[in-house]
Each structure stands twice: as C-alpha cells, then as structure tokens.
Motif scaffolding. Structure first.
Motif, mmCIF file in Angstrom:
data_model
loop_
_atom_site.group_PDB
_atom_site.id
_atom_site.type_symbol
_atom_site.label_atom_id
_atom_site.label_comp_id
_atom_site.label_asym_id
_atom_site.label_seq_id
_atom_site.Cartn_x
_atom_site.Cartn_y
_atom_site.Cartn_z
ATOM 1 N N LEU A 212 0.810 -1.213 0.000
ATOM 2 C CA LEU A 212 0.000 0.000 0.000
ATOM 3 C C LEU A 212 0.853 1.277 0.000
ATOM 4 C CD1 LEU A 212 -2.667 -1.053 2.672
ATOM 5 C CD2 LEU A 212 -2.978 -1.003 0.190
ATOM 6 N N ASN A 213 2.173 1.088 -0.067
ATOM 7 C CA ASN A 213 3.112 2.221 0.021
ATOM 8 C C ASN A 213 2.975 2.974 1.344
ATOM 9 O OD1 ASN A 213 4.287 1.894 -2.610
ATOM 10 N ND2 ASN A 213 2.422 2.782 -3.475
ATOM 11 N N LEU A 214 2.737 2.190 2.416
ATOM 12 C CA LEU A 214 2.548 2.789 3.729
ATOM 13 C C LEU A 214 3.450 2.131 4.781
ATOM 14 C CD1 LEU A 214 -1.372 3.004 3.744
ATOM 15 C CD2 LEU A 214 0.224 4.924 3.537
ATOM 16 N N LEU A 215 4.555 1.555 4.351
ATOM 17 C CA LEU A 215 5.373 0.758 5.257
ATOM 18 C C LEU A 215 5.935 1.587 6.410
ATOM 19 C CD1 LEU A 215 6.703 -1.869 6.057
ATOM 20 C CD2 LEU A 215 8.562 -1.367 4.463
ATOM 21 N N GLU A 216 6.555 2.707 6.112
ATOM 22 C CA GLU A 216 7.168 3.498 7.184
ATOM 23 C C GLU A 216 6.121 4.044 8.145
ATOM 24 O OE1 GLU A 216 10.363 3.517 7.831
ATOM 25 O OE2 GLU A 216 10.461 2.132 6.134
ATOM 26 N N GLU A 217 4.985 4.459 7.605
ATOM 27 C CA GLU A 217 3.901 4.947 8.469
ATOM 28 C C GLU A 217 3.370 3.827 9.363
ATOM 29 O OE1 GLU A 217 3.688 7.342 4.598
ATOM 30 O OE2 GLU A 217 4.194 5.301 5.234
ATOM 31 N N ALA A 218 3.264 2.623 8.799
ATOM 32 C CA ALA A 218 2.783 1.483 9.579
ATOM 33 C C ALA A 218 3.775 1.125 10.685
ATOM 34 C CB ALA A 218 2.544 0.276 8.670
ATOM 35 N N ARG A 219 5.054 1.167 10.369
ATOM 36 C CA ARG A 219 6.074 0.891 11.390
ATOM 37 C C ARG A 219 5.990 1.901 12.538
ATOM 38 N NH1 ARG A 219 9.987 -2.682 10.835
ATOM 39 N NH2 ARG A 219 10.406 -3.684 8.825
ATOM 40 N N ALA A 220 5.788 3.163 12.195
ATOM 41 C CA ALA A 220 5.659 4.193 13.232
ATOM 42 C C ALA A 220 4.432 3.937 14.099
ATOM 43 C CB ALA A 220 5.582 5.568 12.576
ATOM 44 N N GLY A 221 3.340 3.511 13.470
ATOM 45 C CA GLY A 221 2.136 3.198 14.229
ATOM 46 C C GLY A 221 2.335 2.018 15.162
ATOM 47 N N LEU A 222 3.014 0.992 14.692
ATOM 48 C CA LEU A 222 3.293 -0.184 15.526
ATOM 49 C C LEU A 222 4.152 0.192 16.726
ATOM 50 C CD1 LEU A 222 4.038 -2.814 12.741
ATOM 51 C CD2 LEU A 222 2.095 -2.863 14.310
ATOM 52 N N HIS A 223 5.062 1.127 16.521
ATOM 53 C CA HIS A 223 5.967 1.529 17.599
ATOM 54 C C HIS A 223 5.207 2.158 18.762
ATOM 55 C CE1 HIS A 223 9.829 2.515 19.336
ATOM 56 N NE2 HIS A 223 9.434 3.769 19.512
ATOM 57 N N ARG A 224 4.058 2.758 18.486
ATOM 58 C CA ARG A 224 3.264 3.378 19.553
ATOM 59 C C ARG A 224 2.463 2.358 20.347
ATOM 60 N NH1 ARG A 224 2.349 7.141 15.298
ATOM 61 N NH2 ARG A 224 0.407 6.071 14.763
ATOM 62 N N MET A 225 2.270 1.161 19.778
ATOM 63 C CA MET A 225 1.396 0.164 20.386
ATOM 64 C C MET A 225 2.159 -0.732 21.361
ATOM 65 S SD MET A 225 -0.595 -0.888 16.869
ATOM 66 C CE MET A 225 -1.583 -2.194 17.621
ATOM 67 N N VAL A 226 1.405 -1.398 22.219
ATOM 68 C CA VAL A 226 1.967 -2.463 23.060
ATOM 69 C C VAL A 226 1.834 -3.761 22.277
ATOM 70 C CG1 VAL A 226 1.783 -3.739 25.226
ATOM 71 C CG2 VAL A 226 1.359 -1.264 25.188
ATOM 72 N N VAL A 227 2.957 -4.430 22.039
ATOM 73 C CA VAL A 227 2.973 -5.637 21.213
ATOM 74 C C VAL A 227 3.219 -6.846 22.101
ATOM 75 C CG1 VAL A 227 4.003 -6.784 19.231
ATOM 76 C CG2 VAL A 227 3.849 -4.279 19.281
ATOM 77 N N VAL A 228 2.327 -7.836 21.976
ATOM 78 C CA VAL A 228 2.389 -9.025 22.822
ATOM 79 C C VAL A 228 2.543 -10.254 21.935
ATOM 80 C CG1 VAL A 228 1.307 -10.252 24.745
ATOM 81 C CG2 VAL A 228 0.813 -7.819 24.384
ATOM 82 N N SER A 229 3.540 -11.070 22.238
ATOM 83 C CA SER A 229 3.872 -12.251 21.434
ATOM 84 C C SER A 229 3.469 -13.526 22.159
ATOM 85 C CB SER A 229 5.380 -12.259 21.153
ATOM 86 O OG SER A 229 5.835 -13.551 20.842
ATOM 87 N N ILE A 230 3.171 -14.561 21.380
ATOM 88 C CA ILE A 230 2.756 -15.840 21.963
ATOM 89 C C ILE A 230 3.941 -16.670 22.433
ATOM 90 C CG2 ILE A 230 2.787 -17.259 19.860
ATOM 91 C CD1 ILE A 230 -0.001 -18.330 20.842
ATOM 92 N N GLY A 231 5.164 -16.346 21.977
ATOM 93 C CA GLY A 231 6.301 -17.147 22.409
ATOM 94 C C GLY A 231 7.598 -16.745 21.742
ATOM 95 N N PRO A 232 8.700 -17.415 22.109
ATOM 96 C CA PRO A 232 10.032 -17.012 21.639
ATOM 97 C C PRO A 232 10.199 -17.003 20.125
ATOM 98 C CG PRO A 232 10.220 -18.535 23.477
ATOM 99 C CD PRO A 232 8.775 -18.504 23.095
ATOM 100 N N ALA A 233 9.666 -18.012 19.429
ATOM 101 C CA ALA A 233 9.829 -18.053 17.974
ATOM 102 C C ALA A 233 9.156 -16.854 17.319
ATOM 103 C CB ALA A 233 9.257 -19.348 17.412
ATOM 104 N N CYS A 234 7.963 -16.535 17.800
ATOM 105 C CA CYS A 234 7.227 -15.371 17.290
ATOM 106 C C CYS A 234 7.975 -14.081 17.628
ATOM 107 C CB CYS A 234 5.825 -15.365 17.899
ATOM 108 S SG CYS A 234 4.795 -13.972 17.407
ATOM 109 N N SER A 235 8.487 -13.994 18.853
ATOM 110 C CA SER A 235 9.230 -12.796 19.276
ATOM 111 C C SER A 235 10.485 -12.611 18.439
ATOM 112 C CB SER A 235 9.611 -12.906 20.757
ATOM 113 O OG SER A 235 8.464 -13.005 21.565
ATOM 114 N N GLU A 236 11.181 -13.709 18.170
ATOM 115 C CA GLU A 236 12.410 -13.640 17.385
ATOM 116 C C GLU A 236 12.124 -13.172 15.960
ATOM 117 O OE1 GLU A 236 16.016 -16.616 15.888
ATOM 118 O OE2 GLU A 236 14.667 -17.236 17.500
#
Length: 277
Positions: A212-236
């Motif tokens: 969508l040509n929105l990669l950098e904007e999406a990365r900035a949005g993700l940085h503001r969020m709390v991100v929760v992973s199901i486990g080490p493989a996903c986190s890595e």
C-alpha cells in the motif's frame, strides 16, 4: 480478572479468528481481528519422490514435525504412494514441536519425541545436535515458514545434512480488506495493543503495508502500540523485522496470550503515554 479496560486490541489471527475475537471481548477489549494469511497447499510430488528415495536407501535419520495438519497431509500422501512406507518409518526417529503432531503420528502407528517448551527451532536444533552424528540426515516438514538460515548453518557446522518438505506456504488472505483496514487504522492510531500468535502474521502485515506504500507509516504506528507475542519463535521473528516485543505469553497458548495482554498491557500503555506527555 485481567481487563483490557475497553482498549482497542488488534489481532492478525486467521485460522482461529472467531476464537480470538471472543477472547479479547471476554477480557474487556474492543477486538479488531484482521486475518493476515491463508495456507496454500503445495505440490509435494518432487519432495515426496526425494523422500522416498532417501527412505529406501536408509538415509533418513530423523524427521521433525511442526503441526498436526502438515504431518497428516504428508503421511497421507506418502502412504498413498506406498503403504509400506509407514512401516519403514517406524524405524525413523520423529520429533514433534507440540502435542498435535504427536497425536497425528500416533494415529498412523508412529511414535515421536516431544520437544521441550516452547518446542521451536532452537529446541529442535539442540535435539538434532545431541542425537545425530556427522554425515546423518534430518528432514523437517515445513509449515508456512522456511527453516531459519541460522538452524541450517549450525547443523551444517556439525556435519548434519538438513532438507525440508514444504507442506504449506502462507499467502495473503483472499479477502484483504480487513488487513488493509488494519494497516490504515494502525497508522491513524486506532488500535492500542497488538497480539501476535506467529511471526508470519507480522511479516504479512508489513508486506501488505509495503504493498500500500505505507510501510514506514505502519512501522511508526506499531511503535506506539503495546505488542504481545505468543512465544520465543514469534518474538524472534518480530525482532528480525525490527519490531519491539513488550510482553511474551508463558505458557505459549492463545488464551494465555490474551490473558497476559489484558493483565499487563494497559499499564504499559499508560506509562508510555505518560512519558510521551
């Protein structure tokens, strides 16, 4: 009981999207579930032919199974070629990353060693290094994600040959509208929390943002969020993509993922917003 306190919670779950929606709502969140991938069955003719040749030559010394679905598909197609293959496989050690492939193998008359939690690439690598010797050959049934280069390199250093049978690959969902909406909502600051139950989910999210040509904007949005992973493989996998993981579920189950997020994410978000203010 842990409570999201009406925060907006985004999940990229595909196969169990309805269950994820219910869990988020049960813990007081406002759910947004945007399926990020679909499983595409691959033509197994060539890898199965090679597997048959290696099996007949006694040149398979271990097989690793990652999912019940992929294991069942592989064994059904192998047995359709020659039922005797299942008998031959009784002499081959199997390892399983979770309980479902253990149960699937048992249904085909085969036994398996269950990897210790979390049963991801590092545990499988460690097991192969401990049980195989130089010149021996291990096969892994891929499901959605390719074998990590680091695993191939480490086994290669030990002289252990590693090949794979790619049972499934993951593609974008047929209906990409929810995923596109999720990308735009993240950019606009809608979701507060992101739940990840596989590394492929965030990979597809970022790939679609790039589409969508929105990669950098999406990365900035993700940085503001709390991100929760199901486990080490996903986190890595997320870390490899440049994403910060704030919480990790233990044990590594979907219900625990949502509960962990509900219990801790609101406070993390409040502290982050307080610092920003």
């Amino acid at each position: 009981m842990p409570d999201f306190a009406h925060l907006n919670v985004l999940s990229l779950e595909s196969r169990r999207s309805e269950e994820m929606h219910t869990l988020i709502r049960r813990y007081g969140g406002a759910p947004q579930v945007a399926p990020s991938m679909r499983e595409m069955k691959l033509d197994l003719s060539a890898p199965l032919s090679q597997f048959e040749r290696d099996l007949s030559a006694g040149d398979i010394h271990a097989v690793a199974c990652l999912t019940g679905v992929g294991t069942r598909m592989f064994l059904k197609e192998l047995a359709a070629r020659d039922p005797q293959h299942l008998e031959t496989l009784k002499g081959v050690p199997f390892v399983s990353s979770e309980n479902k492939p253990v149960q699937t193998l048992r249904a085909f008359g085969l036994s398996s060693t269950r990897m210790p939690e979390p049963g991801t690439w590092p545990e499988i690598t460690e097991h192969f290094l401990a049980t195989l010797t130089r010149g021996q050959h291990a096969v892994i049934l891929e499901y959605g994600e390719a074998v990590p280069t680091a695993m191939l390199r480490e086994l290669g250093y030990a002289g252990i040959r590693m090949t794979s049978v790619p049972v499934y690959r993951c593609a974008f969902p047929q209906d990409t509208a929810p995923l596109a909406r999720a990308v735009r909502d993240v950019i606009l600051g809608g979701p507060d929390i992101l739940l990840l139950s596989s590394g492929t989910q965030i990979l597809h999210f970022l790939k679609y943002a790039e589409k969508l040509n929105l990669l950098e904007e999406a990365r900035a949005g993700l940085h503001r969020m709390v991100v929760v992973s199901i486990g080490p493989a996903c986190s890595e996998a997320a870390a490899d993509l440049g994403l910060r993981i704030d919480l990790e579920a233990t044990p590594h189950k979907m219900g625990i993922l949502v509960r962990t997020a509900a219990e801790h994410a609101p406070a993390i978000l409040a502290a982050r917003l307080g610092r920003a203010g």
